[in-house]
Design a protein around this motif. Structure first.
Motif, mmCIF file in Angstrom:
data_model
loop_
_atom_site.group_PDB
_atom_site.id
_atom_site.type_symbol
_atom_site.label_atom_id
_atom_site.label_comp_id
_atom_site.label_asym_id
_atom_site.label_seq_id
_atom_site.Cartn_x
_atom_site.Cartn_y
_atom_site.Cartn_z
ATOM 1 N N LEU A 131 7.074 1.297 -3.392
ATOM 2 C CA LEU A 131 8.210 2.198 -3.215
ATOM 3 C C LEU A 131 8.229 3.283 -4.290
ATOM 4 O O LEU A 131 8.400 4.477 -3.986
ATOM 5 N N VAL A 132 8.056 2.882 -5.539
ATOM 6 C CA VAL A 132 8.078 3.864 -6.631
ATOM 7 C C VAL A 132 6.877 4.805 -6.507
ATOM 8 O O VAL A 132 6.995 6.024 -6.700
ATOM 9 N N LEU A 133 5.732 4.251 -6.178
ATOM 10 C CA LEU A 133 4.526 5.062 -6.011
ATOM 11 C C LEU A 133 4.707 6.074 -4.884
ATOM 12 O O LEU A 133 4.354 7.255 -5.014
ATOM 13 N N VAL A 134 5.289 5.637 -3.780
ATOM 14 C CA VAL A 134 5.434 6.504 -2.608
ATOM 15 C C VAL A 134 6.457 7.602 -2.864
ATOM 16 O O VAL A 134 6.275 8.739 -2.394
ATOM 17 N N ARG A 135 7.519 7.298 -3.603
ATOM 18 C CA ARG A 135 8.481 8.375 -3.898
ATOM 19 C C ARG A 135 7.785 9.492 -4.670
ATOM 20 O O ARG A 135 8.004 10.679 -4.404
ATOM 21 N N LEU A 176 0.860 -1.184 0.000
ATOM 22 C CA LEU A 176 0.000 0.000 0.000
ATOM 23 C C LEU A 176 0.901 1.241 0.000
ATOM 24 O O LEU A 176 1.995 1.220 -0.554
ATOM 25 N N PHE A 177 0.478 2.313 0.612
ATOM 26 C CA PHE A 177 1.260 3.542 0.703
ATOM 27 C C PHE A 177 0.802 4.276 1.960
ATOM 28 O O PHE A 177 -0.300 4.026 2.457
ATOM 29 N N PRO A 178 1.603 5.181 2.506
ATOM 30 C CA PRO A 178 1.177 5.938 3.677
ATOM 31 C C PRO A 178 0.003 6.840 3.301
ATOM 32 O O PRO A 178 0.170 7.830 2.588
ATOM 33 N N ASP A 179 -1.184 6.491 3.794
ATOM 34 C CA ASP A 179 -2.382 7.228 3.399
ATOM 35 C C ASP A 179 -2.903 8.040 4.591
ATOM 36 O O ASP A 179 -2.119 8.634 5.301
ATOM 37 N N VAL A 180 -4.195 8.116 4.772
ATOM 38 C CA VAL A 180 -4.857 8.848 5.869
ATOM 39 C C VAL A 180 -4.304 10.265 6.058
ATOM 40 O O VAL A 180 -4.133 10.741 7.173
ATOM 41 N N ALA A 232 17.021 12.038 -2.993
ATOM 42 C CA ALA A 232 17.266 11.610 -4.373
ATOM 43 C C ALA A 232 15.948 11.446 -5.122
ATOM 44 O O ALA A 232 14.902 11.160 -4.536
ATOM 45 N N ASP A 233 16.008 11.613 -6.426
ATOM 46 C CA ASP A 233 14.796 11.623 -7.249
ATOM 47 C C ASP A 233 14.120 10.268 -7.364
ATOM 48 O O ASP A 233 12.898 10.189 -7.504
ATOM 49 N N THR A 234 14.892 9.198 -7.358
ATOM 50 C CA THR A 234 14.322 7.876 -7.583
ATOM 51 C C THR A 234 14.658 6.948 -6.417
ATOM 52 O O THR A 234 15.625 7.172 -5.674
ATOM 53 N N THR A 237 12.804 -5.152 1.301
ATOM 54 C CA THR A 237 11.756 -6.123 1.612
ATOM 55 C C THR A 237 10.379 -5.614 1.203
ATOM 56 O O THR A 237 9.409 -6.376 1.241
ATOM 57 N N ARG A 238 10.277 -4.356 0.821
ATOM 58 C CA ARG A 238 8.989 -3.718 0.556
ATOM 59 C C ARG A 238 8.552 -3.936 -0.886
ATOM 60 O O ARG A 238 9.353 -4.286 -1.750
#
Length: 353
Positions: free
Chosen positions: A270-274, A146-150, A237-239, A264-265
């Motif tokens: 990871l790409v979405l969250v960046r 998932l991603f950090p939401d809320v 960093a960008d990526t 491990t993620r």
């Protein structure tokens, strides 16, 4: 129902206080759809009750204020094909977070134990976040695809330096000292004093005076503050690939641990969250919430969230098979699509949704 035979969430008018108690201690007070709806309805009532001048949030059991949304329930609903109910969950959770953010009266969270995911959505957008000695903050969603939401799209990019991006991409836990250093907590008290704080707030005394009277020294900052130079140098960093390369080049124990945790993620997460952290810095709160609704709607049509929940809470084998399995294989089009409009009616998160 809660394990005690009581409701999963309890409401009480105690003097000037509207008291909310999350009452699923064995589930670490995870938020069910019913709890979200009940709290939304109660806050709407208290918003118009002149006798209630402040709201207090607590979690029962001592182990957790709230460990987040009930991902087991979401998983079960999705697997049963109840997609409308899954959508209703996210709308209810994000809508409640938006209600807390714009609530006209102070919202005081007394935080004992874990505060993760949706627990942060309830607390961090309020006016006062009182940590205790067992306080432990995390947004570990990248570990379940998932991603950090809320509302973290708004909050984390506004933390000092690159600390928010670090917390988002690793899911690492931090204690009260670090939480105060970056502004996630506002006050500190002993958990044993929480009952007294509620009683004093119920008297109508000024909140600042009550919290000041019960204040304990904030613990010393921990690894987050100690590693600020590394965090700021690497996580800007960008990526994701470049962040990992910088951590690997640093070579210190903190950097090595952070890189190992990230590996491990879910690569997609990871790409979405960046990209989420990059965009979030320029979004208003309602825009950030709408962005999250679009993101979660996209991920509910994908693979990694369900695989992550399976590995973490269903089968508990701790061995998710991410798809794709590497950063290089993550399709940029998939990431871009997660930020696009859903094509259906979308909530506004401004009070009119």
């Amino acid at each position: 129902m809660a394990e005690t035979g009581e409701a999963e969430i309890l409401f009480e008018r105690r003097g000037a206080v509207g008291l909310v108690t999350l009452n699923r201690p064995r589930a670490l007070n995870a938020l069910s759809l019913a709890m979200l709806g009940a709290m939304q309805a109660q806050l709407d009532i208290w918003a118009g009750d002149a006798a209630v001048t402040r709201v207090v949030l607590r979690g029962r059991g001592g182990r957790a204020f709230c460990a987040g949304g009930d991902i087991r329930q979401i998983y079960a609903l999705a697997k049963a094909g109840a997609h409308a109910s899954v959508d209703a969950f996210w709308r209810a959770e994000y809508g409640l977070d938006a209600t807390v953010k714009r609530f006209a009266k102070p919202v005081v969270s007394l935080i004992e134990g874990l505060v993760m995911g949706g627990g942060n959505g309830l607390s961090v957008h309020g006016s006062h976040r009182v940590s205790s000695e067992s306080y432990s903050f995390a947004m570990p969603e990248v570990g379940i695809g998932l991603f950090p939401d809320v509302g973290m799209t708004f909050v984390l990019p506004r933390l000092p330096g690159s600390t928010g991006t670090y917390l988002a991409l690793t899911g690492a836990r931090i204690g009260p000292g670090d939480a105060h250093a970056v502004g996630l907590a506002t006050h500190h008290a002993a958990a044993g004093d929480f009952d007294g704080i509620v009683d004093d707030l119920a008297s109508g005394a000024p909140i600042a005076a009550v919290l000041g009277a019960h204040a304990r020294p904030v613990p010393e900052p921990g690894p987050l503050v100690a590693a600020r130079a590394c965090i700021d140098a690497c996580f800007c960093a960008d990526t994701v690939a470049e962040i990992l390369a910088r951590l690997d080049a640093d070579g210190a124990p903190f950097a090595t641990e952070a890189a190992a945790l990230m590996r491990t993620r879910s690569p997609t997460s990871l790409v979405l969250v960046r990209e989420q952290m990059r965009r979030g810095a320029g979004l208003s709160f309602p825009e950030a919430m709408l962005t999250e609704y679009r993101m979660v709607s996209a991920l509910m049509r994908g693979h990694d969230f369900f695989e992550g929940v399976r590995a973490a809470v269903i089968d508990k084998d701790g061995a998710p098979a991410w798809d794709p399995a590497t950063l290089d294989a993550v399709d940029p089009a998939t990431i871009a699509a997660a930020f696009a409009a859903t094509g259906g009616p979308e909530p506004s998160f401004t009070g009119s949704s």
